[in-house]
Design an enzyme around this catalytic site. Structure first.
Site, PDB file in Angstrom:
ATOM      1  N   HIS A 223      48.983  22.212  24.420  1.00 37.16           N
ATOM      2  CA  HIS A 223      49.122  23.652  23.360  1.00 37.16           C
ATOM      3  C   HIS A 223      48.924  25.166  23.466  1.00 37.16           C
ATOM      4  CE1 HIS A 223      47.290  24.808  19.924  1.00 37.16           C
ATOM      5  NE2 HIS A 223      45.685  24.833  19.307  1.00 37.16           N
ATOM      6  N   HIS A 273      57.664  22.425  19.364  1.00 34.19           N
ATOM      7  CA  HIS A 273      57.206  23.115  18.449  1.00 34.19           C
ATOM      8  C   HIS A 273      57.054  21.897  17.644  1.00 34.19           C
ATOM      9  CE1 HIS A 273      54.596  24.930  16.089  1.00 34.19           C
ATOM     10  NE2 HIS A 273      53.965  25.262  16.585  1.00 34.19           N
ATOM     11  N   ASP A 324      54.322  30.947  23.219  1.00 34.53           N
ATOM     12  CA  ASP A 324      53.651  31.508  24.409  1.00 34.53           C
ATOM     13  C   ASP A 324      54.918  31.638  25.234  1.00 34.53           C
ATOM     14  OD1 ASP A 324      51.532  30.431  24.198  1.00 34.53           O
ATOM     15  OD2 ASP A 324      51.910  28.317  23.466  1.00 34.53           O
TER      16      ASP A 324
HETATM   17  N1  COA Z   1      60.275  20.037  27.196  1.00 37.46           N
HETATM   18  C1  COA Z   1      61.873  19.434  27.340  1.00 37.46           C
HETATM   19  N2  COA Z   1      62.079  19.042  26.239  1.00 37.46           N
HETATM   20  C2  COA Z   1      61.724  18.582  24.770  1.00 37.46           C
HETATM   21  C3  COA Z   1      60.309  20.217  25.347  1.00 37.46           C
HETATM   22  C4  COA Z   1      60.547  20.677  26.160  1.00 37.46           C
HETATM   23  N3  COA Z   1      59.392  21.809  25.479  1.00 37.46           N
HETATM   24  N4  COA Z   1      59.870  20.352  24.259  1.00 37.46           N
HETATM   25  C5  COA Z   1      60.443  18.519  23.382  1.00 37.46           C
HETATM   26  N5  COA Z   1      61.267  18.020  23.963  1.00 37.46           N
HETATM   27  C6  COA Z   1      61.869  16.701  23.913  1.00 37.46           C
HETATM   28  C7  COA Z   1      61.187  15.286  23.902  1.00 37.46           C
HETATM   29  O1  COA Z   1      61.664  15.247  25.273  1.00 37.46           O
HETATM   30  C8  COA Z   1      61.455  14.472  22.903  1.00 37.46           C
HETATM   31  O2  COA Z   1      63.182  14.029  23.149  1.00 37.46           O
HETATM   32  P1  COA Z   1      63.235  12.552  23.500  1.00 37.46           P
HETATM   33  O3  COA Z   1      63.573  12.216  22.046  1.00 37.46           O
HETATM   34  O4  COA Z   1      64.493  12.569  23.934  1.00 37.46           O
HETATM   35  O5  COA Z   1      62.577  11.630  24.102  1.00 37.46           O
HETATM   36  C9  COA Z   1      61.898  15.599  21.587  1.00 37.46           C
HETATM   37  O6  COA Z   1      62.320  16.864  22.437  1.00 37.46           O
HETATM   38  C10 COA Z   1      60.809  15.026  20.622  1.00 37.46           C
HETATM   39  O7  COA Z   1      59.989  16.009  21.279  1.00 37.46           O
HETATM   40  P2  COA Z   1      58.262  15.326  21.440  1.00 37.46           P
HETATM   41  O8  COA Z   1      57.567  15.897  22.451  1.00 37.46           O
HETATM   42  O9  COA Z   1      58.118  13.902  20.749  1.00 37.46           O
HETATM   43  O10 COA Z   1      58.432  17.060  19.475  1.00 37.46           O
HETATM   44  P3  COA Z   1      56.722  17.042  19.159  1.00 37.46           P
HETATM   45  O11 COA Z   1      56.504  17.551  17.850  1.00 37.46           O
HETATM   46  O12 COA Z   1      56.140  15.925  19.667  1.00 37.46           O
HETATM   47  O13 COA Z   1      55.902  18.247  20.629  1.00 37.46           O
HETATM   48  C11 COA Z   1      55.815  20.132  21.699  1.00 37.46           C
HETATM   49  C12 COA Z   1      55.963  18.793  20.520  1.00 37.46           C
HETATM   50  C13 COA Z   1      54.894  21.195  21.786  1.00 37.46           C
HETATM   51  C14 COA Z   1      54.424  19.604  22.153  1.00 37.46           C
HETATM   52  C15 COA Z   1      56.268  19.558  22.730  1.00 37.46           C
HETATM   53  O14 COA Z   1      57.951  20.487  22.513  1.00 37.46           O
HETATM   54  C16 COA Z   1      56.027  20.303  24.056  1.00 37.46           C
HETATM   55  O15 COA Z   1      54.780  19.687  25.262  1.00 37.46           O
HETATM   56  N6  COA Z   1      56.343  21.774  24.569  1.00 37.46           N
HETATM   57  C17 COA Z   1      56.234  21.943  25.373  1.00 37.46           C
HETATM   58  C18 COA Z   1      54.718  22.267  25.728  1.00 37.46           C
HETATM   59  C19 COA Z   1      54.918  23.985  25.097  1.00 37.46           C
HETATM   60  O16 COA Z   1      55.281  24.725  24.993  1.00 37.46           O
HETATM   61  N7  COA Z   1      53.087  24.121  23.822  1.00 37.46           N
HETATM   62  C20 COA Z   1      53.362  24.880  23.822  1.00 37.46           C
HETATM   63  C21 COA Z   1      53.947  24.777  21.698  1.00 37.46           C
HETATM   64  S1  COA Z   1      53.319  26.534  20.952  1.00 37.46           S
END
Ligand code: COA
Length: 382
Positions: A223, A273, A324
């Site tokens: 987050h 996201h 971010d």
């Molecule tokens: N880097 C690498 N791969 C990513 C990614 C990232 N930042 N964000 C998503 N993915 C990939 C996942 O590995 C997953 O791949 P898979 O289907 O092969 O396993 C797919 O995209 C879906 O990701 P998932 O984590 O299930 O999506 P989510 O909706 O739960 O996650 C976040 C959203 C924000 C938690 C995720 O994108 C993330 O961890 N981002 C990095 C942290 C960040 O910047 N947070 C600030 C948010 S505003």
């Protein structure tokens, strides 16, 4: 018993309540605060006007803004007992722990702590919004062995924040970039920290308790902690490039770093996201603020690194940056320590959290979901 097919892990896609505060539209990549596009608010308004909008549902008139800013400016100073608490914390503690502790102390200080009427919550929200910059600024300064700088009532919110942190009157370009970041970070519907705040409020706990909990949720790197994590990525790449400021060398190192990180299945911070799948509505505006800072501080190396990672992620995974990603390097260029980035997000989001706390209070139902039990069957204690 719930059918396990009903379970939506992480509440993904679940609509849990209504809100009038903001609308995130992932189809059109847009974000509205009470109907106003956030990029227009960032272009035309001060953070103070946006905070007023979030708490009252409309932008302030001139008189309303004058009263709001007079109140805000008069409550900026750090209370003595809070300064003592901060001084008692180790300088090695995470600044998010300091700001979380500070909000808790401010709740215990507040004469209307137990009053959750709208009027009391507006008072509490404003005093919290006013004093949080002093907490964050002082905490960064004490880590650098510097003294507290008293607030100035002749400066607007963003200018005073920068003044208290750096002890210099900031240039207009820097104030503008910072003000834009505060507006973009102010509100974003039912994200994890806002939902945390609403859950706490739903038990009829007070505003400071809800915001203390929300800060805990924001700390995590999935987050708010992502803006800090982005800078760690940039630092890793810069170190690997032998601290070179050559844009070409940095871009090449960024590509290498990304290939390795993705091969190791690392999450790349500042990308992806839960709601936006085709790009975060706030990124173009924040990238504009970053561009302005790159030009102001003459740091093309920062942009080369930024662009290389962004295009690498686009090519490798088709995943776009979130807010971010441009916010981290912008705060770095302005001069904030990396560990201070997420507290800056707190300062801005207090406006959105308080709006949601008041909305939850006005139409409350205890938030208490169910779970499906998957542990052992009933058994006898030996
Ligand atoms: N880097 C690498 N791969 C990513 C990614 C990232 N930042 N964000 C998503 N993915 C990939 C996942 O590995 C997953 O791949 P898979 O289907 O092969 O396993 C797919 O995209 C879906 O990701 P998932 O984590 O299930 O999506 P989510 O909706 O739960 O996650 C976040 C959203 C924000 C938690 C995720 O994108 C993330 O961890 N981002 C990095 C942290 C960040 O910047 N947070 C600030 C948010 S505003």
């Amino acid at each position: 018993m719930t059918d396990s097919t009903d379970i939506r892990k992480g509440l993904a896609g679940v609509v849990v309540d209504t809100t009038a505060i903001s609308k995130v539209n992932s189809e059109t990549n847009s974000l509205l605060y009470y109907g106003y596009p956030v990029q227009d608010l960032a272009a035309k308004c001060s953070f103070e006007q946006v905070a007023y909008l979030l708490w009252h549902g409309d932008l302030p008139t001139e008189d309303q803004l004058a009263e709001f800013t007079r109140n805000e400016r008069s409550q900026r100073a750090l209370p003595d007992n809070l300064k003592s608490v901060i001084d008692s914390l180790p300088t090695t503690s995470h600044p998010m722990d300091v700001v979380r502790t500070a909000v808790s102390v401010l709740g215990a200080n507040h004469p209307k702590a137990e009053d959750s009427s709208r009027e009391a919550n507006l008072d509490k929200a404003l005093s919290l919004l006013a004093v949080t910059p002093a907490v964050i600024a002082y905490d960064q300064r004490r880590r650098r062995g510097q003294d507290l700088i008293e607030p100035r009532e002749d400066l607007d919110y963003s200018s005073n924040f920068l003044w208290m942190t750096f002890g210099e009157e900031p240039a207009k370009e820097v104030v503008d970039a910072f003000n834009v970041s505060m507006i973009l970070y102010a509100e974003h519907s039912f994200n994890a920290s806002t939902f945390t705040g609403r859950v706490i409020t739903s038990t009829l706990a007070d505003l400071h308790s809800a915001i203390t909990g929300a800060i805990g949720a924001l700390k995590g790197p999935l987050h708010g902690g992502a803006n800090e994590a982005v800078m760690h990525t940039f630092e890793e790449i810069t170190t690997a490039a032998g601290d070179s400021a050559d844009p070409g060398a940095l871009a090449a190192e960024a590509e290498k770093w990304l290939d390795k990180a993705l091969a190791e299945k690392r999450k790349i911070m500042g990308f992806g996201h839960r709601v936006y799948k085709n790009g975060d509505s706030r990124v173009p505006t924040m990238k504009g603020a970053l561009d302005a800072m790159v030009e102001y501080y003459d740091r093309p190396d920062m942009l080369a690194l930024y662009d290389a990672l962004e295009s690498g992620m686009g090519e490798a995974k088709n995943i776009k940056p979130n807010l971010d990603y441009p916010a981290g390097p912008t705060y770095h260029l302005i001069g904030f320590d990396t560990l201070t980035f997420t507290p800056l997000f707190v300062a801005a989001r207090i406006s959105g959290w308080a709006a949601h706390i008041m909305e939850q209070n006005e139409n409350n139902a205890l938030i208490r979901p169910l779970s499906e039990y998957v542990g052992p069957e009933q058994r006898d204690v030996p």
